[in-house]
Design a protein around this motif. Structure first.
Motif, mmCIF file in Angstrom:
data_model
loop_
_atom_site.group_PDB
_atom_site.id
_atom_site.type_symbol
_atom_site.label_atom_id
_atom_site.label_comp_id
_atom_site.label_asym_id
_atom_site.label_seq_id
_atom_site.Cartn_x
_atom_site.Cartn_y
_atom_site.Cartn_z
ATOM 1 N N LEU A 192 0.781 -1.200 -0.140
ATOM 2 C CA LEU A 192 0.117 -0.082 0.031
ATOM 3 C C LEU A 192 0.853 1.094 0.166
ATOM 4 C CD1 LEU A 192 -2.882 -1.098 2.531
ATOM 5 C CD2 LEU A 192 -2.783 -1.263 -0.134
ATOM 6 N N PHE A 193 2.154 1.146 0.184
ATOM 7 C CA PHE A 193 2.940 2.463 0.400
ATOM 8 C C PHE A 193 4.060 2.342 -0.712
ATOM 9 C CE2 PHE A 193 1.381 1.611 4.632
ATOM 10 C CZ PHE A 193 1.170 3.201 5.030
ATOM 11 N N PHE A 194 3.967 1.330 -1.717
ATOM 12 C CA PHE A 194 4.964 1.495 -2.880
ATOM 13 C C PHE A 194 4.870 2.617 -3.663
ATOM 14 C CE2 PHE A 194 5.472 -3.530 -2.878
ATOM 15 C CZ PHE A 194 6.436 -3.525 -1.613
ATOM 16 N N GLY A 195 5.606 3.440 -3.796
ATOM 17 C CA GLY A 195 5.641 4.861 -4.470
ATOM 18 C C GLY A 195 5.278 5.833 -3.650
ATOM 19 N N LYS A 196 4.867 5.692 -2.323
ATOM 20 C CA LYS A 196 4.432 6.449 -1.437
ATOM 21 C C LYS A 196 5.256 6.451 -0.143
ATOM 22 C CE LYS A 196 -0.513 6.737 -3.199
ATOM 23 N NZ LYS A 196 -1.842 6.422 -3.109
ATOM 24 N N PRO A 197 6.302 7.185 -0.324
ATOM 25 C CA PRO A 197 7.112 7.114 1.047
ATOM 26 C C PRO A 197 6.334 7.489 2.393
ATOM 27 C CG PRO A 197 7.997 8.467 -0.910
ATOM 28 C CD PRO A 197 6.995 8.170 -1.081
ATOM 29 N N ILE A 198 6.633 6.566 3.452
ATOM 30 C CA ILE A 198 6.156 6.688 4.633
ATOM 31 C C ILE A 198 6.982 7.871 5.431
ATOM 32 C CG2 ILE A 198 6.008 5.718 6.943
ATOM 33 C CD1 ILE A 198 5.563 2.991 5.784
ATOM 34 N N THR A 199 6.401 9.016 5.992
ATOM 35 C CA THR A 199 7.256 9.989 6.690
ATOM 36 C C THR A 199 7.105 9.416 8.304
ATOM 37 O OG1 THR A 199 6.371 11.684 5.146
ATOM 38 C CG2 THR A 199 6.982 12.373 7.452
ATOM 39 N N ALA A 200 8.341 9.320 8.597
ATOM 40 C CA ALA A 200 8.512 9.120 10.058
ATOM 41 C C ALA A 200 9.328 10.053 10.860
ATOM 42 C CB ALA A 200 9.200 7.802 10.282
#
Length: 665
Positions: A192-200
Motif C-alpha cells: 500500500l506504500f509502494f511509490g508513497k514514502p512513509i514519513t517518520a
C-alpha cells in the motif's frame, strides 16, 4: 585443360582469402561503462530506459540482442538483431531485474556481463519533527512476526529504501539513533506504500537514551456511532468512532493524536496524559475501498509509536449539486492576500498543539522549519467579507450556490499532475479566510493569519517549485480544481556582523554598523533582503534599545526596515538625533515592552561606554501575483516574542549580538 587449372587456382586463392578475412576479423567489444542502469543501481521506478553501447574494430555494423527478466538464469530475449542502443522497459515496485546484451558484427558475437538493478521498495523519509530537517545515519530495522528481516541506515537525506523480494506483511519498523528517542511504526502493509514514502519522525530523547527500552503498546478499536464494534474486514458506510488504548511504559504516555486518513491533515485532535482516548472519525471525501488510518502516540521521552490501521469504506456515491461552489482564490482583486505563503525558518521548533506545526519535510535544512500555508476564499467567508469590507471583491452569491462539506487539497511538482494531499471540512475552515484578510488589512503579525491548509510534506524542498489546487467536496464527489498557483521555497540564511565585531574597543561614537547575509538566495524573481538593526544600551544602563527611524509618526514599532535586492554588505551610520544623509533617519530610544519612542538626545554615542548591537529582524522574500516566499533568519522582540514576520509567535532570536565599547574622547 589449362583453363580448368586456372579457374581451379583462382577459386582456391579466393577461398583462402575469404577465410583469412574471417580469421582476422576482430569481435566487437561492449562498452560496459556506458551501460545504464549500472550494475547494482537502486531506487528506480516506472519506465526504465536501458541503454548500452559497443564498438567494432573494423567499423562493421553491429546488431544487438537484448535480454531482460527477474531471473538471471533464464533471461528472456526481448529484442533481436536491433541497431538500437536503448530500450524502455516497464517495471514494478520492489523488484530486482537483470539484463544483458549480445553484440554481433558480420561474423563475431560478444556478450556483456549480466547487470542488475532494483526498483524502489518500501521507502521512508525520517525527519526530526513535523516541518523539520532530516535524520541521517539512523538505524532502521524491519520485522515480520518479531523476526528481523532487514536493516538499513538512513542516508544524508534521511531516506531509506528497503528492497525485499516477496516482502511479507504486515511488518513493523524500528528507528533508532544514538541520543534520540525510539520510533516504532506498527502494522505496515508494504504494497500500500509502494511509490508513497512513509514519513517518520525520530526526535531527540529528553529522559532516557537507552535504545533497548520497551515502548508503549497501542491498540485501536473501531465502533459505529451507536457503539457496535467494527471488525477490520467490515465495510463502513458512515462516520465512526476510534478508541485508542495505550499500555504505558516507564516513561509514561504523553499525547495521542487523532487517527486520520490524510497524514498531512491539519484538522486534527489530541488528548494529553490519557491512556484511553475516543475520537470521532469523519469519512467525508474518503474514497470507497481500503483506506489507511494513521495514529501517532508519544511518551514523555519523545518515543513514538506510529500505528497504521486499515478500514474499508463503502457508501453510496454522491452527486454534485446543480450549483456547486467553485473555489475562489484569495488573491482576487481588492483583496490580494497571497494564495500561497512559504515560510522557511532558520531555527526550527517542534511542540504539541491542537493546531500544531510540528510537522516534517524531506529537504528542510537541518534544525529548521519549512511550512507552506494555503489560502482561498471559503464559502463561509464570502458574506463576512462582503459585510466587513468597504470595497469588497466580486464574489459568488451564497444564496445561489450550495455550501460544500469541505475541500480537497492537491499538490503538483510539475504544474500538470496533481496528487491529493489532504482534506479540510467546512466547519474547520469556516471564516478563516475572512479573519486572515482582516488581520492583513489591519497590519497584524503573520502569526495571526489563519491558513486554511498548511503543507508540511516530506517531499517539499527549498528551491523546488510546487503548485497547489483546491476543489469543493460534496460527500464523496468534488468540483473541478481551482489552481492556486505555485511557490519556490527559499533556502535558510543567517546574518554575519561585520562591524563592529564582538568585544571591539575604541569604536567611533558615530560608528558605522555593517552586516551581510551568509549566502545568496534564489527564488521566483528578485530576492529582497530586509533588515531591522537594534542597538542595546543595557550593558551599563537601562536606557532600552536604539533604532533608526525616518518618521516617528508613521513608523512601525520595530523601526524602519532597510531593504536591498542583493546579498552585499549593508551599513548604516549612528547619527543620533541628527538625520542620516544616506537614509534620512534619526535614532530613537525604544522600549520593547511599553513600545514607547523617544528621540535619542545626542548626535553621538556616549564616550567610553559599552553597547550591544544586532540585526533582530532579518528576512528575505520573493513576491509574485499568487505567492509570497519568506526565509526568516531573525525576528526577535524580547524573550518569546516576535515582531511581525515569523509564522511562529515566539519568534526567533539572532545567533549573534556583538558587544563593543566606544572611544573615550
Amino acid at each position: 585443360m589449362k583453363k580448368l587449372v586456372f579457374f581451379t587456382l583462382i577459386l582456391f586463392v579466393t577461398t583462402i582469402f575469404l577465410n583469412s578475412c574471417v580469421m582476422f576479423n576482430k569481435e566487437p567489444s561492449v562498452v560496459e561503462n556506458e551501460f545504464f542502469p549500472i550494475d547494482g543501481q537502486k531506487h528506480l521506478s516506472g519506465t526504465v530506459t536501458l541503454s548500452w553501447n559497443a564498438i567494432d574494430p573494423e567499423n562493421q555494423a553491429i546488431k544487438f540482442d537484448l535480454y531482460f527478466g527477474e531471473n538471471k538464469d533464464s533471461l528472456q530475449k526481448i529484442l533481436s538483431d536491433t541497431t538500437k542502443t536503448s530500450y524502455d522497459v516497464n517495471t514494478e515496485y520492489n523488484k530486482r531485474y537483470y539484463w544483458k546484451v549480445v553484440a554481433k558484427d558480420e561474423s563475431k558475437t560478444v556478450e556483456s556481463k549480466i547487470f542488475e538493478f532494483w526498483t524502489k521498495g518500501l521507502e521512508l523519509n525520517i525527519l526530526q519533527y513535523f516541518s523539520g530537517g532530516v535524520v541521517e545515519n539512523a538505524k532502521v530495522e524491519f520485522f515480520n512476526n518479531n523476526e528481523k528481516i532487514g536493516e538499513l541506515m538512513s542516508d544524508e537525506n534521511g531516506y531509506v529504501d528497503f528492497n525485499y523480494p516477496n516482502i511479507p506483511e504486515p511488518i513493523d519498523i524500528k528507528i533508532t539513533k544514538e541520543g534520540n528517542a525510539i520510533t516504532k511504526i506498527v502494522n505496515v502493509k508494504p504494497e500500500l506504500f509502494f511509490g508513497k514514502p512513509i514519513t517518520a519522525f525520530n526526535r531527540t530523547a529528553v529522559i532516557n537514551t537507552d535504545l533497548n527500552q520497551e515502548l508503549n503498546d497501542v491498540v485501536v478499536n473501531f465502533y459505529t456511532s451507536d457503539g457496535t464494534p467494527i471488525n477490520y474486514n467490515d465495510k463502513i458506510s458512515e462516520n465512526f468512532v476510534a478508541e485508542v488504548i495505550v499500555t504505558e511504559n516507564d516513561n509514561h504516555h504523553y499525547i495521542t493524536y487523532t487517527p486520520k486518513f490524510d497524514f498531512n491533515r491539519v484538522e486534527r485532535g489530541l488528548t494529553v496524559e490519557s491512556t484511553e482516548s475516543i475520537f470521532n472519525i469523519n469519512i467525508d471525501s474518503v474514497q470507497n475501498g481500503l483506506n489507511i488510518l494513521h495514529t501517532l502516540t508519544y511518551d514523555h521521552n519523545e518515543n513514538l509509536v506510529y500505528r497504521l490501521d486499515y478500514v474499508n469504506i463503502e457508501r453510496t456515491l454522491s452527486t454534485l449539486p446543480s450549483t456547486p461552489y467553485i473555489v475562489v482564490p484569495a488573491n482576487v482583486e481588492k483583496l490580494e492576500l497571497p494564495n500561497i505563503i512559504s515560510f522557511t525558518r532558520r531555527r526550527g521548533i517542534s511542540y504539541y498543539s491542537e493546531n500544531n506545526i510540528d510537522r516534517g519535510l524531506y529537504a528542510a535544512p537541518k534544525d529548521s522549519n519549512l511550512i507552506i500555508d494555503l489560502y482561498w476564499i471559503d464559502f463561509d467567508s464570502i458574506d463576512k467579507l462582503n459585510a466587513a469590507l468597504i470595497n469588497p471583491p466580486e464574489l459568488p452569491n451564497t444564496s445561489e450556490t450550495e455550501k460544500p462539506d469541505g475541500y480537497n487539497v492537491y499538490r503538483s511538482f510539475d504544474g500538470i499532475n496533481y496528487e491529493k494531499i489532504g482534506y479540510v471540512t467546512s466547519s474547520y475552515v469556516k471564516e478563516r479566510m475572512y479573519l486572515s484578510a482582516l488581520y492583513q488589512i489591519l497590519g497584524y503579525a503573520n502569526s495571526y493569519l489563519k491558513p486554511l491548509f498548511s503543507d508540511y510534506s516530506s517531499e517539499l524542498e527549498v528551491g523546488k517549485e510546487v503548485w497547489y489546487a483546491v476543489s469543493s467536496v460534496y460527500g464523496n464527489v468534488e468540483t473541478e480544481k481551482t489552481v492556486l498557483g505555485s511557490v519556490i521555497p527559499l533556502d535558510t540564511f543567517n546574518i554575519i556582523l561585520e562591524n563592529p565585531t564582538d568585544d571591539s574597543t575604541g569604536v567611533s561614537r558615530n560608528v558605522e554598523f555593517r552586516w551581510k547575509p551568509d549566502k545568496t538566495l534564489s527564488g521566483e524573481g528578485t530576492v529582497t533582503y530586509n533588515y531591522g538593526i537594534f542597538v542595546y544600551d543595557w550593558n551599563q544602563a537601562d536606557n532600552g534599545l536604539m533604532i533608526p527611524i525616518e518618521n516617528s509618526e508613521t513608523t512601525n514599532y520595530y523601526g524602519d526596515i532597510i531593504s536591498v535586492e542583493n546579498s552585499n554588505s549593508v551599513s548604516i551610520k549612528f547619527t543620533g538625533n541628527t538625520e542620516d544623509p544616506d537614509y534620512g533617519k534619526k535614532w530613537y530610544l525604544f522600549n520593547p515592552y511599553s513600545l514607547a519612542l523617544e528621540l535619542y538626545p545626542h548626535d553621538k554615542l556616549e564616550p567610553g561606554k559599552s553597547y550591544n548591537w544586532g540585526v533582530n529582524i532579518a528576512y528575505a522574500e520573493t513576491i509574485d501575483n499568487d505567492s509570497w516566499a519568506l526565509s526568516i533568519a531573525a525576528d526577535f522582540r524580547y524573550r518569546d516574542k516576535s515582531w511581525f514576520i515569523d509564522r511562529i509567535s515566539s519568534g526567533m532570536e539572532p545567533d549573534l549580538h556583538a558587544d563593543f565599547t566606544t572611544e573615550t574622547k
